[in-house]
Design a protein around this motif. Structure first.
Motif, PDB file in Angstrom:
ATOM      1  N   ALA A   1      27.757 -39.494  54.523  1.00 49.75           N
ATOM      2  CA  ALA A   1      26.753 -40.553  54.400  1.00 49.75           C
ATOM      3  C   ALA A   1      25.585 -40.324  55.351  1.00 49.75           C
ATOM      4  CB  ALA A   1      27.408 -41.906  54.669  1.00 49.75           C
ATOM      5  N   GLN A   2      25.897 -39.775  56.551  1.00 48.23           N
ATOM      6  CA  GLN A   2      24.849 -39.611  57.539  1.00 48.23           C
ATOM      7  C   GLN A   2      24.057 -38.326  57.351  1.00 48.23           C
ATOM      8  OE1 GLN A   2      25.910 -40.568  61.666  1.00 48.23           O
ATOM      9  NE2 GLN A   2      27.783 -41.480  60.904  1.00 48.23           N
ATOM     10  N   ALA A   3      24.644 -37.360  56.666  1.00 44.78           N
ATOM     11  CA  ALA A   3      23.983 -36.066  56.511  1.00 44.78           C
ATOM     12  C   ALA A   3      22.916 -36.140  55.429  1.00 44.78           C
ATOM     13  CB  ALA A   3      25.010 -34.989  56.181  1.00 44.78           C
ATOM     14  N   GLN A   4      21.975 -37.035  55.603  1.00 41.66           N
ATOM     15  CA  GLN A   4      20.965 -37.279  54.582  1.00 41.66           C
ATOM     16  C   GLN A   4      19.545 -37.165  55.116  1.00 41.66           C
ATOM     17  OE1 GLN A   4      21.653 -37.908  51.298  1.00 41.66           O
ATOM     18  NE2 GLN A   4      23.792 -37.531  51.785  1.00 41.66           N
TER      19      GLN A   4
ATOM     20  N   LEU B   1      23.833 -39.810  70.212  1.00 42.36           N
ATOM     21  CA  LEU B   1      22.713 -38.928  69.905  1.00 42.36           C
ATOM     22  C   LEU B   1      23.088 -37.501  70.286  1.00 42.36           C
ATOM     23  CD1 LEU B   1      19.838 -41.155  71.330  1.00 42.36           C
ATOM     24  CD2 LEU B   1      20.613 -41.013  68.957  1.00 42.36           C
ATOM     25  N   GLN B   2      22.287 -36.545  69.841  1.00 39.39           N
ATOM     26  CA  GLN B   2      22.530 -35.145  70.185  1.00 39.39           C
ATOM     27  C   GLN B   2      21.220 -34.443  70.509  1.00 39.39           C
ATOM     28  OE1 GLN B   2      25.042 -34.049  66.631  1.00 39.39           O
ATOM     29  NE2 GLN B   2      26.317 -33.119  68.212  1.00 39.39           N
ATOM     30  N   PHE B   3      21.299 -33.518  71.460  1.00 40.91           N
ATOM     31  CA  PHE B   3      20.172 -32.680  71.852  1.00 40.91           C
ATOM     32  C   PHE B   3      20.438 -31.274  71.308  1.00 40.91           C
ATOM     33  CE2 PHE B   3      19.992 -36.212  74.671  1.00 40.91           C
ATOM     34  CZ  PHE B   3      18.701 -36.298  75.183  1.00 40.91           C
TER      35      PHE B   3
ATOM     36  N   ALA C   1      24.981 -32.596  60.701  1.00 36.70           N
ATOM     37  CA  ALA C   1      25.003 -31.217  61.196  1.00 36.70           C
ATOM     38  C   ALA C   1      23.863 -30.380  60.616  1.00 36.70           C
ATOM     39  CB  ALA C   1      26.348 -30.564  60.864  1.00 36.70           C
ATOM     40  N   GLN C   2      23.503 -30.640  59.382  1.00 32.89           N
ATOM     41  CA  GLN C   2      22.424 -29.879  58.741  1.00 32.89           C
ATOM     42  C   GLN C   2      21.098 -30.111  59.462  1.00 32.89           C
ATOM     43  OE1 GLN C   2      20.900 -31.368  54.997  1.00 32.89           O
ATOM     44  NE2 GLN C   2      20.758 -29.290  54.147  1.00 32.89           N
TER      45      GLN C   2
ATOM     46  N   ARG D   1      17.320 -27.252  65.735  1.00 33.22           N
ATOM     47  CA  ARG D   1      17.653 -26.176  66.672  1.00 33.22           C
ATOM     48  C   ARG D   1      16.996 -24.855  66.272  1.00 33.22           C
ATOM     49  NH1 ARG D   1      23.891 -24.743  67.576  1.00 33.22           N
ATOM     50  NH2 ARG D   1      23.673 -26.004  69.465  1.00 33.22           N
ATOM     51  N   TRP D   2      17.122 -24.475  65.006  1.00 38.79           N
ATOM     52  CA  TRP D   2      16.653 -23.149  64.577  1.00 38.79           C
ATOM     53  C   TRP D   2      15.142 -23.104  64.388  1.00 38.79           C
ATOM     54  CZ3 TRP D   2      19.308 -18.838  65.141  1.00 38.79           C
ATOM     55  CH2 TRP D   2      20.690 -18.955  65.357  1.00 38.79           C
ATOM     56  N   THR D   3      14.502 -24.254  64.285  1.00 45.59           N
ATOM     57  CA  THR D   3      13.040 -24.261  64.302  1.00 45.59           C
ATOM     58  C   THR D   3      12.549 -23.743  65.655  1.00 45.59           C
ATOM     59  OG1 THR D   3      12.832 -26.089  62.718  1.00 45.59           O
ATOM     60  CG2 THR D   3      10.975 -25.724  64.213  1.00 45.59           C
TER      61      THR D   3
END
Length: 341
Positions: free
Chosen positions: A24-27, A118-120, A237-238, A244-246
């Motif tokens: 649900a959150q991976a949107q 949250l995540q960094f 995660a996406q 991150r990869w940017t």
């Protein structure tokens, strides 16, 4: 058997619930692409990182990161809606979905991940807490401020670090917090404060706001490590990987000699790795749900890491902040990127 079966059923329910929640959150990517714009939270006004210029256009290091994400995700660095946020509401705006990503000189800490959910994803700027005081003090060292009043912005990590630093040395100071950078600078220029403590990058920016910036000294000593970077909500995660990869794409491009200038001039790649990345054959960013050519769009339309740093914070800006820890690892810094393959 019944007790074991109950535990197994509960475990399955929790697992399925976790998968459902994650799904649900991976949107975020889907929502951004459907909307056609990226909502990016930035500082309301911090020279070099995020500020409006005389034409009303946003500029800065954190602003350019937002544009790089938009270039990767939407194919256009201009498709960003900048949301100016103050310290008290920056994380709340991310939590409640008002912004898709926070790119606002925020320090990565355990409590901000564990307690705020949250995540960094990555460190875009390695900073440290320092001190600014009047140059008449001579060679500025924090110990010279003992017995004085040090001003800090509230809602940051700086008051705790400053108090710990002086207490551990048996020195007494009065640490006073102010709600905004403007009130902080006003108090300092009214001689209410003997010094200001903040991230060194912010001290450079605050010094530009003062009546006599050349008379203000920034100490060489830093009392903390401040890893700054973008912030996202947990559970996607996406989107975490895209952010991150940017950054890694910009860093790796600099290391390979790929810049906005070389791409616009169609300069041939100078290595097999550079040629592979620019040809997008195969394109590793497709695995993240992005259209082919993400690295090319990021660097061509915004720049590699070195370009973005120099024009906003370094030699090409009015700040002139030495790159220091933000140099590439090959040059003695901490910025590096894992393999883009």
């Amino acid at each position: 058997m019944r007790r074991g079966g109950t535990r197994a059923a509960l475990g399955l329910a929790l697992a399925l619930g976790g998968l459902s929640s994650a799904s649900a959150q991976a949107q975020t990517l889907k929502a951004v692409q459907a909307r056609g714009t990226l909502a990016c939270g930035v500082n309301r006004s911090l020279s070099g990182f995020a500020a409006l210029d005389s034409r009303g256009a946003w500029n800065g290091f954190d602003v350019d990161f937002c544009r790089a994400v938009a270039a990767a995700v939407l194919g256009d660095p201009a498709k960003v809606r900048f949301v100016p946020l103050d310290v008290p509401n920056r994380f709340t705006a991310l939590q409640n979905g008002a912004v898709d990503v926070l790119s606002r000189n925020s320090t990565w800490t355990l409590s901000r991940e564990a307690e705020l959910n949250l995540q960094f994803p990555v460190v875009t700027y390695y900073d440290g807490q320092g001190f600014l005081a009047r140059g008449e003090r001579g060679m500025l060292k924090p110990e010279q401020l003992a017995g004085g009043r040090i001003c800090v912005q509230s809602g940051t990590t700086h008051d705790t670090y400053a108090s710990d630093y002086f207490e551990s040395r048996g020195l007494k100071v009065d640490v006073v917090a102010f709600a905004t950078p403007a009130t902080l600078v006003k108090a300092y220029q009214s001689d209410w404060c003997d010094a200001i403590t903040s991230d060194v990058s912010q001290l450079y920016a605050l010094r530009r706001l003062m009546a006599a910036p050349a008379q203000q000294a920034i100490a060489d000593v830093v009392i903390s490590k401040e890893p700054l970077g973008p912030v996202v909500r947990q559970g996607d995660a996406q989107w975490f990987s895209i952010i991150r990869w940017t950054h890694f794409a910009m860093v790796r491009a600099e290391a390979l000699g790929i810049s906005s200038a070389t791409l616009k001039a169609a300069t041939p790649p100078n290595s097999a790795e550079a040629e592979r990345l620019l040809s997008a054959q195969p394109d590793p960013f497709e695995a993240l749900g992005l259209a082919p050519g993400a690295l090319t769009r990021i660097v061509r339309d915004v720049g590699n890491y070195g370009e973005v740093y120099d024009r906003n914070l370094g030699a090409g800006s009015g700040l002139g902040i030495p790159r220091g820890l933000n140099r590439l690892t090959r040059d003695g810094g901490l910025q590096f990127a894992p393999a883009l393959r």
